[in-house]
Motif scaffolding. Sequence first.
Motif, PDB file in Angstrom:
ATOM      1  N   GLY A  74      37.226  43.298  27.125  1.00  0.00           N
ATOM      2  CA  GLY A  74      38.080  42.046  27.261  1.00  0.00           C
ATOM      3  C   GLY A  74      37.836  41.167  28.278  1.00  0.00           C
ATOM      4  N   ILE A  75      38.245  39.995  27.865  1.00  0.00           N
ATOM      5  CA  ILE A  75      38.122  38.900  29.203  1.00  0.00           C
ATOM      6  C   ILE A  75      39.300  37.924  28.835  1.00  0.00           C
ATOM      7  N   ALA A  76      39.624  37.262  30.202  1.00  0.00           N
ATOM      8  CA  ALA A  76      40.592  36.508  30.415  1.00  0.00           C
ATOM      9  C   ALA A  76      40.340  35.414  31.562  1.00  0.00           C
ATOM     10  N   LEU A  77      40.636  33.965  31.367  1.00  0.00           N
ATOM     11  CA  LEU A  77      40.457  33.006  32.293  1.00  0.00           C
ATOM     12  C   LEU A  77      41.909  32.628  32.665  1.00  0.00           C
ATOM     13  N   SER A  78      41.918  32.277  33.838  1.00  0.00           N
ATOM     14  CA  SER A  78      43.118  31.773  34.551  1.00  0.00           C
ATOM     15  C   SER A  78      42.947  30.226  34.984  1.00  0.00           C
ATOM     16  N   HIS A  79      42.101  30.045  36.163  1.00  0.00           N
ATOM     17  CA  HIS A  79      42.129  28.802  36.611  1.00  0.00           C
ATOM     18  C   HIS A  79      40.964  28.625  37.416  1.00  0.00           C
ATOM     19  N   ARG A  80      40.687  27.592  38.255  1.00  0.00           N
ATOM     20  CA  ARG A  80      39.397  27.298  39.068  1.00  0.00           C
ATOM     21  C   ARG A  80      40.155  27.285  40.611  1.00  0.00           C
ATOM     22  N   GLN A  81      40.927  26.522  41.013  1.00  0.00           N
ATOM     23  CA  GLN A  81      41.159  26.519  42.299  1.00  0.00           C
ATOM     24  C   GLN A  81      42.288  27.184  42.617  1.00  0.00           C
ATOM     25  N   ILE A  82      42.370  28.159  43.639  1.00  0.00           N
ATOM     26  CA  ILE A  82      43.691  28.826  44.083  1.00  0.00           C
ATOM     27  C   ILE A  82      44.922  28.181  43.840  1.00  0.00           C
ATOM     28  N   ALA A  83      45.111  26.852  44.182  1.00  0.00           N
ATOM     29  CA  ALA A  83      46.169  26.044  44.093  1.00  0.00           C
ATOM     30  C   ALA A  83      46.888  25.722  42.576  1.00  0.00           C
ATOM     31  N   ALA A  84      45.996  26.279  41.513  1.00  0.00           N
ATOM     32  CA  ALA A  84      46.389  26.079  40.151  1.00  0.00           C
ATOM     33  C   ALA A  84      46.641  27.621  39.568  1.00  0.00           C
ATOM     34  N   MET A  85      46.583  28.682  40.225  1.00  0.00           N
ATOM     35  CA  MET A  85      46.967  29.790  39.971  1.00  0.00           C
ATOM     36  C   MET A  85      48.492  29.973  39.583  1.00  0.00           C
ATOM     37  N   PRO A  86      48.838  30.221  38.337  1.00  0.00           N
ATOM     38  CA  PRO A  86      50.079  30.091  37.971  1.00  0.00           C
ATOM     39  C   PRO A  86      50.988  31.157  38.963  1.00  0.00           C
ATOM     40  N   ASP A  87      50.353  32.240  39.303  1.00  0.00           N
ATOM     41  CA  ASP A  87      51.258  33.096  40.070  1.00  0.00           C
ATOM     42  C   ASP A  87      50.488  33.680  41.014  1.00  0.00           C
ATOM     43  N   LEU A  88      50.289  33.959  42.307  1.00  0.00           N
ATOM     44  CA  LEU A  88      49.759  34.311  43.193  1.00  0.00           C
ATOM     45  C   LEU A  88      49.561  35.950  43.380  1.00  0.00           C
ATOM     46  N   ALA A  89      50.623  36.429  42.756  1.00  0.00           N
ATOM     47  CA  ALA A  89      50.830  37.872  42.899  1.00  0.00           C
ATOM     48  C   ALA A  89      50.420  38.486  41.787  1.00  0.00           C
ATOM     49  N   ARG A  90      50.071  37.808  40.719  1.00  0.00           N
ATOM     50  CA  ARG A  90      49.636  38.613  39.410  1.00  0.00           C
ATOM     51  C   ARG A  90      48.207  37.609  38.914  1.00  0.00           C
ATOM     52  N   THR A  91      47.397  38.606  38.278  1.00  0.00           N
ATOM     53  CA  THR A  91      46.082  37.910  37.672  1.00  0.00           C
ATOM     54  C   THR A  91      46.224  38.166  36.309  1.00  0.00           C
TER      55      THR A  91
END
Length: 385
Positions: free
Chosen positions: A238-255
């Motif tokens: 399984g794969i999943a993509l979230s963001h590129r830069q950390i400022a764009a991570m939707p929730d810093l405590a959840r991947t």
Amino acid sequence: MSHHLRGKVVIAGIGNTRRWNAPGRTAFDQLEEAALLALEDCGMTLKDVDGLYCALSTSGLPVLNIAERLGIAPQLTHADGTMVGGASFLFHLRSAMSALLAGQCKVALVCYGSNQASAGGRLVPMPDPQPYEAPYSARYPLSSYALAAARHMHEFGTTREDLAHVALSARAWAKRNPDALMRDDLTLDDILSSRMISDPLSKADSCLVTDGGAALVLTLAERGRDLPQLPIHVLGTGIALSHRQIAAMPDLARTVATQSGERALAAAGITLSEVDHVMVYDAFTICTLMFLEDLGFCAKGEGGAFVASGAIAPGGSLPVNTNGGGLSCNHPGMYGLFTLIESVEQLRGTAGERQVANARISLAHANGGVFSSQATAILGTPATL
């Protein structure tokens, strides 16, 4: 219901250079040696390879460079140089599975090499500076992971002592691995007094910087049965993509390991309770803790207490990163392929003193960027089909 690809592709050969500090050897030298070791492991040669899957942090054209270096360009019928950081090789695993089952190739080589330590002794600079973060001169990638660690501490009360237990467990496993770079004694005080680099992460919370090369050979299960080594079946990915830069991570405590893990389990048709062995990408201590939570091995926010209980150390309830991980064994820049190598060793029963008894199913998880790309693979012995 399990996915129709379950178990139809096997890892037939593995190669690991175990050269963590090899001055004079280039990244391509490391990669070529690993590729030859993997092919030798399963009784094949470069002439058998018609599928190539690779990524390098130092090459924008990895497939072209490596095909030429290995002398296999004319015979390739499928190739993939997807680059999503350290998780790239588990993405390659999925791509190779599809190509093998579609008849687009018969033998797939997944490979990587790095001379990161001996060439410069530090992480390769970020290749594409992000416009909203570069002006602040944050340490890449450490400061991004430090932000996530700080958020986890704020939200769940996680402590530096909790994170230190991740490093302690990794070292305890490394002491059972003769190939691990760091095998000396390590105490909680050593970790907590280690030099702070990006608060709250210290040097002891950070992975090693090493050289190294690794490779896998994949083929269809029917062919794998006739090869020298025990075939290790790919049960699900399984794969999943979230963001590129950390400022764009939707929730810093959840991947988005939540998503890649769920997809891999569904494809494999198993539950977490059936997993005997786990490898997670531990670039920093916070990675292990968050991936264990997001993959579902403990509840969200309880990762600190879980690792502090000794659960992931030798003798614990869940053997994790049994080679010593990126924290104590090796970390040549993009570590993901090494999670699969150790999973195969455990399932073959060839891990020596660190062998997990009766290991039949292993979960390997890799991360890329700054918690940006996630990939999960579930491997099993023939008995799990």
